[in-house]
Every structure is written in structure tokens, then in C-alpha cells.
Write a protein that holds these residues in place. Sequence first.
Motif, PDB file in Angstrom:
ATOM      1  N   LYS A   1       3.252   6.569  25.380  1.00  0.00           N
ATOM      2  CA  LYS A   1       3.712   7.015  26.694  1.00  0.00           C
ATOM      3  C   LYS A   1       4.912   7.956  26.606  1.00  0.00           C
ATOM      4  CE  LYS A   1       0.829   4.377  29.024  1.00  0.00           C
ATOM      5  NZ  LYS A   1       0.094   3.797  27.889  1.00  0.00           N
ATOM      6  N   ASP A   2       5.544   7.997  25.426  1.00  0.00           N
ATOM      7  CA  ASP A   2       6.754   8.806  25.234  1.00  0.00           C
ATOM      8  C   ASP A   2       6.735   9.415  23.836  1.00  0.00           C
ATOM      9  OD1 ASP A   2       8.400   7.796  27.689  1.00  0.00           O
ATOM     10  OD2 ASP A   2       7.843   5.948  26.642  1.00  0.00           O
ATOM     11  N   LEU A   3       7.626  10.382  23.620  1.00  0.00           N
ATOM     12  CA  LEU A   3       7.905  10.852  22.267  1.00  0.00           C
ATOM     13  C   LEU A   3       8.603   9.712  21.522  1.00  0.00           C
ATOM     14  CD1 LEU A   3       8.401  12.982  19.994  1.00  0.00           C
ATOM     15  CD2 LEU A   3      10.508  13.594  21.215  1.00  0.00           C
ATOM     16  N   ILE A   4       8.087   9.338  20.362  1.00  0.00           N
ATOM     17  CA  ILE A   4       8.690   8.276  19.545  1.00  0.00           C
ATOM     18  C   ILE A   4       9.193   8.922  18.261  1.00  0.00           C
ATOM     19  CG2 ILE A   4       8.420   5.975  18.569  1.00  0.00           C
ATOM     20  CD1 ILE A   4       7.689   6.033  21.508  1.00  0.00           C
ATOM     21  N   LYS A   5      10.482   9.157  18.198  1.00  0.00           N
ATOM     22  CA  LYS A   5      11.028   9.780  16.993  1.00  0.00           C
ATOM     23  C   LYS A   5      11.041   8.787  15.833  1.00  0.00           C
ATOM     24  CE  LYS A   5      13.913  13.355  19.113  1.00  0.00           C
ATOM     25  NZ  LYS A   5      15.263  13.953  19.167  1.00  0.00           N
ATOM     26  N   ALA A   6      11.014   9.337  14.615  1.00  0.00           N
ATOM     27  CA  ALA A   6      11.101   8.502  13.426  1.00  0.00           C
ATOM     28  C   ALA A   6      12.300   7.565  13.543  1.00  0.00           C
ATOM     29  CB  ALA A   6      11.242   9.376  12.183  1.00  0.00           C
TER      30      ALA A   6
ATOM     31  N   ASP B   1       7.959  11.319  13.293  1.00  0.00           N
ATOM     32  CA  ASP B   1       7.919  11.637  14.726  1.00  0.00           C
ATOM     33  C   ASP B   1       6.495  11.535  15.249  1.00  0.00           C
ATOM     34  OD1 ASP B   1      10.600  12.111  14.540  1.00  0.00           O
ATOM     35  OD2 ASP B   1      10.478  14.293  14.741  1.00  0.00           O
ATOM     36  N   LEU B   2       6.348  10.820  16.360  1.00  0.00           N
ATOM     37  CA  LEU B   2       5.047  10.639  17.002  1.00  0.00           C
ATOM     38  C   LEU B   2       5.108  11.240  18.403  1.00  0.00           C
ATOM     39  CD1 LEU B   2       4.459   6.892  16.000  1.00  0.00           C
ATOM     40  CD2 LEU B   2       3.734   8.938  14.758  1.00  0.00           C
ATOM     41  N   GLN B   3       4.103  12.001  18.772  1.00  0.00           N
ATOM     42  CA  GLN B   3       4.146  12.763  20.012  1.00  0.00           C
ATOM     43  C   GLN B   3       3.667  11.944  21.217  1.00  0.00           C
ATOM     44  OE1 GLN B   3       5.640  15.764  19.920  1.00  0.00           O
ATOM     45  NE2 GLN B   3       5.901  15.215  17.750  1.00  0.00           N
ATOM     46  N   LYS B   4       4.204  12.279  22.380  1.00  0.00           N
ATOM     47  CA  LYS B   4       3.746  11.668  23.628  1.00  0.00           C
ATOM     48  C   LYS B   4       2.259  11.961  23.808  1.00  0.00           C
ATOM     49  CE  LYS B   4       4.596  11.701  28.623  1.00  0.00           C
ATOM     50  NZ  LYS B   4       5.451  12.254  29.726  1.00  0.00           N
ATOM     51  N   GLY B   5       1.500  10.939  24.172  1.00  0.00           N
ATOM     52  CA  GLY B   5       0.063  11.092  24.343  1.00  0.00           C
ATOM     53  C   GLY B   5      -0.732  10.912  23.069  1.00  0.00           C
TER      54      GLY B   5
ATOM     55  N   ASN C   1       0.844  -1.195   0.000  1.00  0.00           N
ATOM     56  CA  ASN C   1       0.000   0.000   0.000  1.00  0.00           C
ATOM     57  C   ASN C   1       0.881   1.248   0.000  1.00  0.00           C
ATOM     58  OD1 ASN C   1      -1.864   1.954   0.385  1.00  0.00           O
ATOM     59  ND2 ASN C   1      -2.595   1.207   2.370  1.00  0.00           N
ATOM     60  N   LYS C   2       0.688   2.131  -0.985  1.00  0.00           N
ATOM     61  CA  LYS C   2       1.584   3.263  -1.148  1.00  0.00           C
ATOM     62  C   LYS C   2       1.091   4.535  -0.460  1.00  0.00           C
ATOM     63  CE  LYS C   2       3.273   1.442  -5.542  1.00  0.00           C
ATOM     64  NZ  LYS C   2       3.491   1.707  -6.967  1.00  0.00           N
ATOM     65  N   THR C   3       0.088   4.406   0.401  1.00  0.00           N
ATOM     66  CA  THR C   3      -0.356   5.581   1.160  1.00  0.00           C
ATOM     67  C   THR C   3       0.564   5.791   2.346  1.00  0.00           C
ATOM     68  OG1 THR C   3      -1.873   4.226   2.460  1.00  0.00           O
ATOM     69  CG2 THR C   3      -2.742   5.245   0.451  1.00  0.00           C
ATOM     70  N   LYS C   4       0.672   7.038   2.782  1.00  0.00           N
ATOM     71  CA  LYS C   4       1.547   7.402   3.888  1.00  0.00           C
ATOM     72  C   LYS C   4       1.062   6.758   5.183  1.00  0.00           C
ATOM     73  CE  LYS C   4       4.653   9.735   6.204  1.00  0.00           C
ATOM     74  NZ  LYS C   4       6.061   9.363   6.176  1.00  0.00           N
ATOM     75  N   LYS C   5       1.960   6.052   5.859  1.00  0.00           N
ATOM     76  CA  LYS C   5       1.637   5.404   7.119  1.00  0.00           C
ATOM     77  C   LYS C   5       2.474   6.017   8.236  1.00  0.00           C
ATOM     78  CE  LYS C   5       2.587   1.263   5.572  1.00  0.00           C
ATOM     79  NZ  LYS C   5       2.730  -0.208   5.515  1.00  0.00           N
ATOM     80  N   GLN C   6       1.963   5.902   9.462  1.00  0.00           N
ATOM     81  CA  GLN C   6       2.690   6.430  10.622  1.00  0.00           C
ATOM     82  C   GLN C   6       3.663   5.414  11.194  1.00  0.00           C
ATOM     83  OE1 GLN C   6      -1.051   7.576  12.746  1.00  0.00           O
ATOM     84  NE2 GLN C   6       0.017   9.521  13.087  1.00  0.00           N
TER      85      GLN C   6
ATOM     86  N   SER D   1       5.151  -0.405  30.045  1.00  0.00           N
ATOM     87  CA  SER D   1       3.776  -0.302  29.558  1.00  0.00           C
ATOM     88  C   SER D   1       3.703  -0.278  28.038  1.00  0.00           C
ATOM     89  CB  SER D   1       3.124   0.985  30.094  1.00  0.00           C
ATOM     90  OG  SER D   1       3.112   0.997  31.495  1.00  0.00           O
ATOM     91  N   LYS D   2       2.591  -0.766  27.550  1.00  0.00           N
ATOM     92  CA  LYS D   2       2.251  -0.683  26.125  1.00  0.00           C
ATOM     93  C   LYS D   2       2.317   0.773  25.665  1.00  0.00           C
ATOM     94  CE  LYS D   2      -1.993  -1.371  23.379  1.00  0.00           C
ATOM     95  NZ  LYS D   2      -3.360  -1.947  23.441  1.00  0.00           N
ATOM     96  N   GLY D   3       2.957   1.012  24.501  1.00  0.00           N
ATOM     97  CA  GLY D   3       3.075   2.369  23.976  1.00  0.00           C
ATOM     98  C   GLY D   3       4.333   3.084  24.419  1.00  0.00           C
ATOM     99  N   SER D   4       5.221   2.367  25.161  1.00  0.00           N
ATOM    100  CA  SER D   4       6.456   2.986  25.645  1.00  0.00           C
ATOM    101  C   SER D   4       7.574   2.857  24.624  1.00  0.00           C
ATOM    102  CB  SER D   4       6.899   2.334  26.959  1.00  0.00           C
ATOM    103  OG  SER D   4       5.968   2.551  27.982  1.00  0.00           O
TER     104      SER D   4
END
Length: 551
Positions: free
Chosen positions: A42-47, A25-29, A4-9, A77-80
Motif C-alpha cells: 500500500k506504500d513505498l517500503i524502503k529498505a 526498496d519495495l515500490q507502492k503497488g 538460503n544464500k539467494t537474494k531475498k526481498q 491494511s495488510k501491506g501498509s
Amino acid sequence: MSENKTKKQVVKLHPDDNVLVALSDLQKGESITFEAETFILKDLIKAKHKFYTQDMIKGQEVIMYGVLVGKVQTDISKGSLMTTENLKHAADPYAYRNASYEWQAPDIYKYKNKTFKGYKRNDGRVGTANYWLFVPTVFCENRNLDVIKEALHNQLGYAVSDKYNQFTHELLQGYLNGEDIESINIELNPTPKNNRIFENVDGIKFLNHQGGCGGTRQDSATLSALLASYANHPNVGGITLLSLGCQHLQVQDFVNDVKKQNPEFDKPLLIFEQQQTESEEALITNAIKKTFEGLIEINQYERTDAPLSELCIGVKCGGSDGFSGVSANPAVGYTSDLVVALGGKILLAEFPELCGAEQNLIDRCITKETAEKFIDLMESYDALAHKVGSGFHMNPSPGNIKDGLITDAIKSAGAAKKGGTSPVVDVLDYTELVTKPGLSLVCTPGNDVEATTGKAASGATLILFTTGLGTPTGNPVCPVIKVATNSVLATKMKDIIDIDCGPIISGEKSIEEMGEEILDYCIKAASGEIIPKAVQLNQDDFIPWKRGVSL
């Protein structure tokens, strides 16, 4: 990855994984939905970095690329965010188990009748370039090689330093005129195209090294085999050998190794021994004169059509990042599968960067003997590292870790993707020559230059080098093609990058499409139609491996 060529996170690299890789980059919360499941970060997840997709307890296994890559060090925790603090390297044990491996080869219809224009050698191999090679038997001759290099490169059109000479000249003039150096603005002219006198000689290369004497006799013997393999390389048309005379690595040792590797060796080989020459001046002028005559001779060689089955491509990664195993390495892996399906050869090396991927490679070995050779080389190498208080788990560099490669198993599982999915037809020790079509494993360190040096020794005539952080590594006799994992790097370091795999991350292209583009580039580079940046810049790195502990 999905086509799938659509932009994914985010991306999940294997159905069994319990981590996701951030593509931006994905933001905390932030709330991320993937495959009908929602994750609150739970945290900032950088690319390039990862987060856990489930609650984890101390000691629990983390799976990525479908294999064990580490164990968590605390409840999490999940999302960390995955970090070096909460995850430590772990890898599954491996053994031969007589697996029945079935390979699904890619469609090669569009390449079946394609050729490249290479240099056919009398031993049947086909080179992608035609170089004259200078070889010192000992480090004592390095300075003489440097003097000869300056003379030949400047006069015969192989130098690349003109714009820097101009830059230094302008600084000097400013200084002599009493100007403030910091205030001098100098606009560099682009590096001019090489105005080669010998049109069919692609370069004059020099194998400066620090060996040949002073170490163990085993070191000199290994060096002799390495230098002999470079002399025999299909990209080499002729050789000038410089020897001091009294060193461990004697001229006859080198000649014997050349003949051992290739009994029909017939290239021009010029030998000069300094202790048998009346003066340094006589040594250098005689070497230049006779080499000039040799250049006239090999300039008669011309490129002719050769099938793609004559390609021998080494695959390498360096300055790796968290996208290496997501974009560039899988794309190069698809290129590898295409080349193997076409009857060509692929060389996958860097044994410290196969840690955790061993079982998959063992299961793909076509014979028990091949698998056992791989196991023996891996175990012996790792034992040497542990003997001095190290180990393969200490391979990732600070740059690797900063950009998302938290454990060696993560780095290795992604690195192994460069070799594609085809069966392993052979396992080669350091300096052993590839002979079988298909995927071969080559025992080298992960060190960029030691690895590329070893791949060329085994016969690679092109090297695909993936990088996420950027590196200027090249090789004297084997053109190195730089493949960026991301578009930011490809734009920032466009002077050293040849191919951008960033469109895979953005969703604009699939791994398969990118793999075909890479093969198309290889065909042009093998034909001399495109000159890779590393070749243009004379990035001629050469470091022999002493079989010690180098990761």
C-alpha cells in the motif's frame, strides 16, 4: 533467518511475527510473495522498514522477533508501512518464572586449539593491549593532561594528527599568499603508521572527565570506583594519577578502591598532587619524566600465547538501523555464543535497550538471584526515567526511527541479539567486575560512550560495536571493533568500519559464517595483528555515568 544464500526481498525474523522487513526498496503497488502468500504493498517500503502482513485494528498487538513491540493506533491494511503514526511502543510485562532453559551450544571444533597473543597480568587476566594510563581525580587537571598528551604523543609516535597539521599549514600559506581559501585544493597524505619508540606499549591514554568535585559525594564515589577499574584493567600496564588536592575525590579514595578491587595490585602507579607542587611546570615535567621511566619498564612486557577462554568481549550497538537486528547483531550474537562455548566471557549492557527482551533474558538466568538482580536493576532504572517524565520507550533517536526502528521494543529486541543465546551467568551493576565465564548483563545506559565506558570498567578487553548509520565511538583502554549492518555504510565510512555484515542482507553469507569471520577478526585484534580503525584514529571516548537518567 534462513541459511538460503539467494537474494531475498523481505525477511521474517520469527514465525510468530506479523510484519516483514524489506531488504531492498519495495515500490507502492508492488506484489511481494513470501511463504506462499502474496502482499500488495500500500506504500513505498524502503529498505530496513517493515510492512504489516495482515489487516490490523486499533489496539492490536504487533509482534516482531517473536515478542510484543507495539500496538497499532488506527485500523490499518495488510501491506501498509509501519510508521510512528500508526504504531506506538508496547512491551509485555516480565517476571521470574523458574524457566528451564536448555542451550544448544555452537560447534567450536575449528577453534578448540586456537590461541591469541596477549599480555598476561599478575592477577591472572590477559590483556589484548598494553597501555599507559593517565587519570585525573578531578576535572581541574584536564588541561594539564592535555599538555602532557600533546608532548608525549608527538614525541613518542602516538599522534594521528599529522595530515591535519599539514592541511592547516597549507591553508595558512595560501591565506598569507593572498589566495582564495575556497579555491585551494589540498591533497592529504595518508595518515602515517605510528612510529612508536616503545614497541610493546600500544598507547598512552588519558581519561579526561568532568567529575571529581562539585557534584554529590555519591558521584565522586562512583567515579573513584570507575577510575580504579580502569587502573586495574588487564589492558593497562601502568598509571599516572594527577590530583589537584582539595577535590571531593581524594587520592586515598582512589587507592583504596584499587586495592579493594585487586588486593594484589602491583602495577606502576605514579601520583602527582598540584597543590603540593611548587609550580605547574614542575608538576608537568615531573609527571612526564617519571612516566617516561614507567614506559621503559612496561615496554619489557611481551605478548604470549593465551587460550581463547581468556577473551572478554563487550557487545554494543550504536547508530542502529533497521538492519541491526537482521545482520550485524545476530552475527555478533553467534560470535558471542562461540566465545561462551570456548569458556570466554561476553558482556551485554545497555539496559534501556533491553526493553521488551527482559523475559527472554530472565528465563535464561541460571539462578533466581541472578534473575532478581536483573529485574531490580531494570525496574529501578526505568522508575528513575519515569520520575522525570521520560522512560525507556523514549530511547530511539531520530536517526534510529528514520532507518526503521519505530519503537524501543523493536530496537531492543534487535539489540539483545548481540548477546547470543547462551545462559545468563551473572548480572553486574555499574563498575562491577566480571568474574564468571559466560554471558553477563552489565547495567549501563544505552548512550554509546557511557555504555562502552561501563563495559571496559567491567573488564571487556575487546568491544564489538555494531552500527547501521556509522559512529566514531571508541574507548581509551579497550579496542573497539566497528561492525557495519550494511555494505552501503561499510563503503561510505570505510575509514571507521572494520567488518561488513552486508553480505547477510545480500544473501551471500549466513549469520553463522559472518559470526565466525567476526571471531577470526577478534583473535587477530586481540593479538595485535590487526589494529581496529577506532584505535588507529585515537577515538578514545570516556564518559562516566552519574547514575542519573541517561537513555
